[in-house]
Design a protein around this motif. Structure first.
Motif, PDB file in Angstrom:
ATOM      1  N   VAL A 115     -13.280 -28.343 -17.069  1.00  0.00           N
ATOM      2  CA  VAL A 115     -14.621 -29.132 -17.349  1.00  0.00           C
ATOM      3  C   VAL A 115     -15.399 -28.502 -18.415  1.00  0.00           C
ATOM      4  O   VAL A 115     -15.874 -29.034 -19.151  1.00  0.00           O
ATOM      5  CB  VAL A 115     -15.669 -28.891 -15.943  1.00  0.00           C
ATOM      6  N   THR A 116     -15.173 -27.218 -18.677  1.00  0.00           N
ATOM      7  CA  THR A 116     -15.825 -26.456 -19.770  1.00  0.00           C
ATOM      8  C   THR A 116     -15.126 -26.972 -21.245  1.00  0.00           C
ATOM      9  O   THR A 116     -15.827 -27.287 -22.121  1.00  0.00           O
ATOM     10  CB  THR A 116     -15.481 -25.061 -19.964  1.00  0.00           C
ATOM     11  N   GLY A 154     -10.434 -32.427 -25.536  1.00  0.00           N
ATOM     12  CA  GLY A 154     -10.905 -33.410 -24.337  1.00  0.00           C
ATOM     13  C   GLY A 154     -10.058 -33.866 -23.374  1.00  0.00           C
ATOM     14  O   GLY A 154     -10.027 -33.571 -22.234  1.00  0.00           O
ATOM     15  N   TRP A 155      -8.781 -34.389 -24.035  1.00  0.00           N
ATOM     16  CA  TRP A 155      -7.561 -34.586 -22.885  1.00  0.00           C
ATOM     17  C   TRP A 155      -7.120 -33.528 -22.466  1.00  0.00           C
ATOM     18  O   TRP A 155      -6.771 -33.487 -21.273  1.00  0.00           O
ATOM     19  CB  TRP A 155      -6.520 -35.339 -23.943  1.00  0.00           C
ATOM     20  N   LEU A 156      -6.995 -32.270 -22.866  1.00  0.00           N
ATOM     21  CA  LEU A 156      -6.366 -31.223 -22.340  1.00  0.00           C
ATOM     22  C   LEU A 156      -7.347 -30.766 -21.048  1.00  0.00           C
ATOM     23  O   LEU A 156      -6.848 -30.441 -19.950  1.00  0.00           O
ATOM     24  CB  LEU A 156      -6.516 -29.932 -23.327  1.00  0.00           C
ATOM     25  N   GLY A 157      -8.470 -30.800 -21.442  1.00  0.00           N
ATOM     26  CA  GLY A 157      -9.668 -30.620 -20.261  1.00  0.00           C
ATOM     27  C   GLY A 157      -9.558 -31.449 -19.194  1.00  0.00           C
ATOM     28  O   GLY A 157      -9.686 -31.003 -18.161  1.00  0.00           O
ATOM     29  N   LEU A 158      -9.377 -32.828 -19.551  1.00  0.00           N
ATOM     30  CA  LEU A 158      -9.153 -33.805 -18.294  1.00  0.00           C
ATOM     31  C   LEU A 158      -8.056 -33.413 -17.473  1.00  0.00           C
ATOM     32  O   LEU A 158      -8.113 -33.439 -16.392  1.00  0.00           O
ATOM     33  CB  LEU A 158      -9.052 -35.094 -18.980  1.00  0.00           C
ATOM     34  N   ILE A 159      -6.847 -33.260 -18.219  1.00  0.00           N
ATOM     35  CA  ILE A 159      -5.705 -32.741 -17.579  1.00  0.00           C
ATOM     36  C   ILE A 159      -5.685 -31.647 -16.717  1.00  0.00           C
ATOM     37  O   ILE A 159      -5.151 -31.730 -15.425  1.00  0.00           O
ATOM     38  CB  ILE A 159      -4.228 -32.798 -18.463  1.00  0.00           C
ATOM     39  N   ILE A 160      -6.368 -30.824 -17.213  1.00  0.00           N
ATOM     40  CA  ILE A 160      -6.434 -29.327 -16.258  1.00  0.00           C
ATOM     41  C   ILE A 160      -7.419 -29.583 -15.317  1.00  0.00           C
ATOM     42  O   ILE A 160      -7.232 -29.222 -14.257  1.00  0.00           O
ATOM     43  CB  ILE A 160      -7.140 -28.164 -17.465  1.00  0.00           C
ATOM     44  N   THR A 161      -8.811 -30.491 -15.282  1.00  0.00           N
ATOM     45  CA  THR A 161      -9.556 -30.689 -14.377  1.00  0.00           C
ATOM     46  C   THR A 161      -8.868 -31.493 -13.203  1.00  0.00           C
ATOM     47  O   THR A 161      -8.975 -31.028 -12.125  1.00  0.00           O
ATOM     48  CB  THR A 161     -10.722 -31.477 -14.918  1.00  0.00           C
TER      49      THR A 161
END
Length: 318
Positions: free
Chosen positions: A149-150, A300-307
């Protein structure tokens, strides 16, 4: 025929479809709120009018589907315990949705939707506060989701504009804690009344609890109105908020509860809960298609995938 239908309704693929369908309607909240903000509508009306509409729709539904006697029982519960419902409603619905709508002035719909997933993590802290014990691996996946999310928030905002970053994320984080806190207060009250042998048929109805929390939040909306003195809503905002109430408050909630009620195993229940992560992607693609939004960058895509990955692992850890 009926037994075959019931068996089909319990199939994972069917529950997955219904859960994702609910998530698509839930995403309407983030998309429409963002659209209202871009059109210059005040966030106060986006929040307060939704509850007014929902209260109206639920009242009609209770009277026609459950009968006027049940409706009177709900009102009796509220007036006999008005202090409790005012506190729970203000925290669980007032703080929650006013802050969600406020954040829409500063963040795209998909960013708000992603950050809102923090409510799942906030629920863990709330449960711990109320004396519930959780596995250590749950806290690990909580940290994973927080990192995701961060990254999503950092990918969207210019770090030189710290005020906008904070105004777009901090309110949602507070809302993420407010919503489960209000719900947990109601759950604790229900258990207490049940142990005391008090009739709790009203509190066993999910929609009745929503109705009571909305009524309880009424003083908050009144005080907030005089505190911020918002500009009057446009006719378009009235219509847009009504759509949010119908699509998210009624259709999405009904579909989600329907899927949960037909999840006859813990695995299927976790599957249904996990489908709500889909609202992030529905909000993202909806914003690109209808609000001229742009796709997230690599961070942003990395954050989405991790979330999403963290949330999926989290549901399997319960």
């Amino acid at each position: 025929m009926n037994s075959k239908l019931i068996k089909y309704q319990n199939e994972p693929i069917y529950l997955l479809f219904v859960g994702l369908l609910a998530a698509s309607f839930f995403s309407a909240t983030f998309l429409i709120n963002r659209s209202i903000s871009l059109d210059g509508g005040h966030w106060y009306w986006s929040a307060s009018l939704r509850y007014f509409y929902t209260l109206l729709f639920l009242s009609v539904g209770f009277i026609f589907l459950k009968g006027f006697r049940f409706y009177k029982a709900i009102l009796k519960e509220y007036f006999e315990n008005i202090l409790f419902w005012s506190i729970a409603g203000t925290i669980g619905f007032g703080f929650f949705y006013s802050l969600i709508c406020y954040a829409a002035d500063f963040s795209p719909a998909w960013v708000v939707a992603t950050t809102w997933q923090m409510t799942i993590l906030a629920s863990l802290f709330v449960l711990t506060f109320f004396g519930k014990k959780l596995l250590k691996k749950i806290w690990f996946f909580t940290l994973v989701v927080f990192i995701g999310v961060t990254l999503v928030n950092l990918s969207h905002f210019d770090l030189s504009n710290l005020d906008k970053l904070l105004l777009g994320s901090i309110p949602i984080l507070i809302a993420a804690f407010s919503y489960p806190t209000g719900n947990q207060l109601v759950w604790e009250r229900k258990i207490k009344k049940e142990q005391e042998g008090v009739d709790i048929h009203v509190l066993n109805n999910s929609f009745a609890k929503v109705f009571l929390l909305i009524l309880g939040s009424s003083p908050f909306w009144l005080i907030l109105y005089f505190f911020i003195n918002p500009t009057p809503p446009s006719s378009g905002q009235f219509i847009s908020v009504a759509l949010v109430s119908i699509l998210s408050g009624i259709v999405a909630t009904t579909l989600f509860l329907y899927a949960r009620n037909h999840a006859n195993t813990t695995t299927k229940l976790m599957l249904v809960d996990a489908t709500q992560c889909g609202s992030v992607f529905f909000a993202l693609f909806g914003e690109v298609l209808f609000l001229d939004g742009s796709f997230p960058n690599t961070i942003g895509w990395l954050g989405l995938i991790i979330t999403i990955s963290g949330l999926l692992f989290l549901t399997k850890s319960k």
